[in-house]
Each structure stands twice: as C-alpha cells, then as structure tokens.
Write an enzyme that holds these catalytic residues in place. Structure first.
Site, PDB file in Angstrom:
ATOM      1  N   GLU A 169       0.800  -1.222   0.000  1.00 50.47           N
ATOM      2  CA  GLU A 169       0.000   0.000   0.000  1.00 50.47           C
ATOM      3  C   GLU A 169       0.839   1.281   0.000  1.00 50.47           C
ATOM      4  OE1 GLU A 169      -2.749  -0.260   3.293  1.00 50.47           O
ATOM      5  OE2 GLU A 169      -3.794  -1.963   2.450  1.00 50.47           O
ATOM      6  N   GLU A 374      -5.217  -8.559   0.957  1.00 53.21           N
ATOM      7  CA  GLU A 374      -5.892  -8.200   2.217  1.00 53.21           C
ATOM      8  C   GLU A 374      -7.363  -7.971   1.942  1.00 53.21           C
ATOM      9  OE1 GLU A 374      -4.406  -4.847   4.471  1.00 53.21           O
ATOM     10  OE2 GLU A 374      -2.336  -5.500   4.158  1.00 53.21           O
TER      11      GLU A 374
HETATM   12  O1  IFM Z   1      -4.154  -2.859   9.239  1.00 50.35           O
HETATM   13  C1  IFM Z   1      -4.112  -2.384   7.943  1.00 50.35           C
HETATM   14  C2  IFM Z   1      -2.936  -2.979   7.189  1.00 50.35           C
HETATM   15  O2  IFM Z   1      -1.732  -2.745   7.830  1.00 50.35           O
HETATM   16  C3  IFM Z   1      -2.853  -2.383   5.815  1.00 50.35           C
HETATM   17  N1  IFM Z   1      -4.101  -2.473   5.138  1.00 50.35           N
HETATM   18  C4  IFM Z   1      -5.305  -2.076   5.820  1.00 50.35           C
HETATM   19  C5  IFM Z   1      -5.359  -2.733   7.184  1.00 50.35           C
HETATM   20  C6  IFM Z   1      -6.638  -2.292   7.916  1.00 50.35           C
HETATM   21  O3  IFM Z   1      -6.658  -0.922   8.083  1.00 50.35           O
END
Ligand code: IFM
Length: 468
Positions: A169, A374
């Site tokens: 990210e 994710e």
């Molecule tokens: O916890 C975070 C993660 O570190 C990166 N993506 C989003 C998740 C939830 O906010």
C-alpha cells in the site's frame, strides 16, 4: 450456515491470512532491531489512540510457533507476513543484522514444515528512522536503500521463498504519511506526498531489478485500490471522483502497467511526478508476476460545493472534521449512503465493489493474476461469558467478499489467492488496539489467543474448497 459456491476456485488457489511486522511482533528493542518511524510516531503524544504503541503488540516475535500452529489448524495454504526493515538493517543501510535474518528464516522454516507457502512483504511501513532523518521517502536515495535491503532479504530466503511482495500500500505510506499526517512520519505537505509516491514506486522497480538477479521467484506489489464513485452525475461531483480515483488508483496503476503517470495528475501535481524521467518509468514499469490488491470498501465522493445537495439526496456527509489536505486540494468530501452497513472503521460494506474493481483492472490494465492480499473488517467483538467470540458480521463480510471474488472469476479475472486481514487482532496504526480485524481474538493483557467464529467459518470454507 449456507454453503458458498466455491466451484470457481481452482485446486491450487491460495487461501491465506495476512499480518504485518509492526502490527504483531512487539520486541522492538530485541534481536538488534533498530528504531522505525512507527516507534517514533506512536510515542509522539496524540498521534495514536490511547497512546498505544507496537512495543508489545501480539508478542508474535516470541510466540510465533503458537501462531504458526493456529495457521496450521486453520488449514491455509499460504501466509503473508512482512519483514521489518530495522530488524535487517537497523539504520537502513549497510551490513545485515544476522539475528533479524534468523528470525524470519525460522518463521519461513516453520511455515514450510506446516506446508504453508510463505509470502513475505518486504516493506509494510516500518522505515528505519535513520532514513527518515535523511528525508524518508521524499529522498531519492531511499529508493536505492530499499533496493539494497530487498536484495539482502531475497538472497537470504530465496532458497525457500517463491512468492514476494515488494511494497504494501504505497498510497498509505505516501499520502497518509506525508500529506494527511495520520501515519508515520506524520507530515502534512502535498509536495512531499507526491515525491514519496514516486520514490516508493522507483524503490519497487529498483528492488524488482535486484531481486530478479538473485531469485527465480514470483514477485508482485500490493496496492490498496477501490472503486471511486461520484455522489451524483453533477459535473462537479464527476470531476472530483475522477481526481480522487487518480490519486488512489491511477497514480500507481498507470506507471506500473503503462509506464506513464496520468496526464491529469501530472498537470495537477507537477513536482517530482512531472520530473520523472522515462528511465525511471521503465524501471517502475518492469514486468511483475502478479498484482496484490487490498480491498476494504468503496468510496463515494462529492464536490464540497454540492454537500447540501448530497444531504438533500439522502447521503450522509460528516463535516465535523476539518478536510484533510487531499480533500482540501480536490475540494472533495467522502459521503455515506444511508442504509448501507458500515464496519467498526466506519467503512461501507459493498462486496460487489470488489468484483467491479477487479474487472476494471482486468479490462483497463492487465490480465495478470491478481491476489487479494488483504480483505477483512474491524468489528465490535467481545468475548462472551462462554469464552467465545461470535463475530457474525465478520463471517458475513468474508462470505460476501469471497462470493464477489467468485463473480470476478466468472467475468474472466484471473484471481490466484485470497488473504484475510488479519490472522490476529493487532496494532491498527493510528487507532492503536481500539480496532480489531483478527479472526483470532488477542487478549493484550495475557496474550491469550481465542479463534473467533470467523476463524472456524474460514476453516470450513478452505476445507470445502480443497475437498472438491
Ligand atoms: O491494518 C491495515 C494494514 O496494515 C494495511 N491495510 C489495511 C489494514 C486495515 O486498516
């Protein structure tokens, strides 16, 4: 619970969970680890809810064997974790710290012993503080330091690791870290965020080059992407949505897949993006083997001049907070639809947006395999008097998003894997421990782990998919 339609997921589909170093490891002063920007930021008063820090987190550094056993019990075929740069190079450059490498080496061995494919992310936000002191991601040199570090970890683990992710990210690193200021290093400067965006992407490209010389592996990058929709068809809303989409999605996807920055963003931002040479873009746009997508929620935006209209149309606009720098720059505001459920992060739940996003990537950018690196939700979980955590809303969230993936596969998208965020409740950045994303409850006082209902449901889904 109804059975899910899993017919679309191939036998070699990677079912997994994900975590990140600073969010779970703790042991911040052990094993020769240096200081990261998140150590500094979380200790600065007022930056993190309740003054929480990652000092102890889930104590995974000491309890990783127990956590690996949880993964084995869950039946996942893969696990995504991240490597803490300051464990490998405490000051961000120079000779590697063997104790740091040994920790991840043990973790990888433990995964392989349990037949779980390790997918390390090389950078999930814990930049060595020494590099931040020299400008962090606004300094071009950091891209080169990142490539060196990526080369070191690849060399150390490539005999056992077949899948790698360079960055997690980069939007959050650049825009939450350097423009909105709610993530480390906490700066509020649009030009710095633009510069960090380019240097993160350049770092990804330089790392790819270095990693390819060391390892014959599958290498990708993980982006947090979403669909961005205008609150109405009014031209001002449509224009704002286009810019927000540019800032979130196109500013990363275009250089990676088209070797150019979007022209509307170049003229809007100028600066480092305008100066990016075609050599840089060739480095950034090298072939990757898969794209990692983190998806949580759709975004709906209005032009601030249309806020009253949006309200009159039944949308909810929160104007209690000052617009952040990105909103102020685009004159935009995020809106919520009444009647659409939201998670404990206040994020709208719309699984169909995941299908829409994946089809867009496939149609506009690339037919490469996509891994959902994710997906998950924060819920208002609690341990009931019987000692269980019955997180039905998370079960519903996961089921609907897995169905959305299946729909994307139906529409021709090559989806290779799905990682639930997260295995464990953990340190949720600026929210500290006040938001729980885990499918395993963590009691932060005792470090006891309790698999939630979602853990058991995900286990059933994985087993059903593997049994076909
Ligand atoms: O916890 C975070 C993660 O570190 C990166 N993506 C989003 C998740 C939830 O906010």
């Amino acid at each position: 619970m109804a059975d899910l339609e899993l017919g679309n997921f191939g036998r070699d589909f990677l079912w997994g969970t994900a975590t990140a170093s600073y969010q779970i490891e703790g042991a911040v002063t052990e094993g020769g680890r240096g200081v990261s920007i998140w150590d500094t930021f979380s200790k600065s008063p007022g930056k993190v809810t309740n003054g929480d820090t990652g000092e102890m987190a889930c104590d995974h550094y000491h309890r990783y064997v127990q956590d690996l056993d949880l993964l084995a019990e869950l039946g996942v075929s893969t696990y995504r974790f991240s490597i803490a740069w300051p464990r490998i190079q405490p000051d961000g450059s120079g000779q590697p710290n063997q104790e740091g490498i040994d920790f991840y080496s043990r973790l990888v061995d433990g995964l392989l012993e349990r037949n779980i494919t390790p997918v390390p992310t090389i950078y999930h936000w814990d930049l060595p503080q020494s590099l931040q002191d020299r400008g962090g991601w606004t300094a071009r040199d950091t891209s080169y330091r990142f490539a060196d570090y990526a080369g070191i970890v690849t060399e150390a683990l490539c005999d056992r690791v077949s899948h790698w992710i360079t960055l997690n990210e980069p939007w959050c690193s650049a825009w939450l870290g350097y423009a909105v200021g709610v993530h480390a290093p906490g700066e509020r400067d649009l030009n710095a965020a633009v510069s960090a965006t380019h240097h993160l992407l350049l770092g990804h490209g330089l790392a790819l080059q270095k990693m390819r010389t060391v390892a014959d592996a599958q290498i990708g990058i993980t982006l947090n992407l979403s669909v961005v929709r205008p609150a109405s068809q009014d031209q001002a809303d449509v224009d704002v949505a286009r810019m927000v989409d540019g800032n979130l999605n196109r500013i990363f996807l275009d250089p990676i897949f088209k070797k150019s920055y979007p022209s509307d963003l170049v003229s809007h931002y100028g600066g480092t993006i305008e100066e990016a040479t075609s050599d840089d873009l060739d480095i950034i746009g090298q072939e990757i083997d898969f794209l990692g997508v983190n998806f949580y929620f759709p975004s709906i935006v209005t032009s601030r001049q249309n806020i009253d209209k949006a309200r009159a149309n039944g949308l909810y606009v929160d104007t209690s907070r000052q617009p952040n720098l990105i909103d102020a720059d685009f004159d935009s505001a995020g809106v919520h639809r009444m009647g659409v459920k939201r998670t404990a992060m206040d994020w709208e739940i719309e699984a169909g947006a995941l299908t829409e996003l994946l089809v867009r990537i496939h149609d506009e950018y690339s037919e490469l395999p996509i891994m959902i690196t994710e997906n998950g939700c924060a819920s208002h979980d609690y341990v009931n008097p019987s000692g269980e955590v019955l997180d039905d809303d998370r079960v519903e969230y996961l089921e609907s998003h897995i169905t959305a993936l299946s729909n994307a596969i139906d529409k021709g998208v090559d989806v290779a894997g799905y990682f639930v965020w997260s295995l464990l409740d953990n340190f949720e950045w600026a929210y500290g421990y006040s938001r729980r994303f885990g499918i395993v409850w963590v009691d932060y006082e005792t470090q006891r782990r309790i698999p939630k209902k979602s853990f058991h449901r995900y286990k059933e889904i994985i087993a059903a998919s593997k049994a076909r």
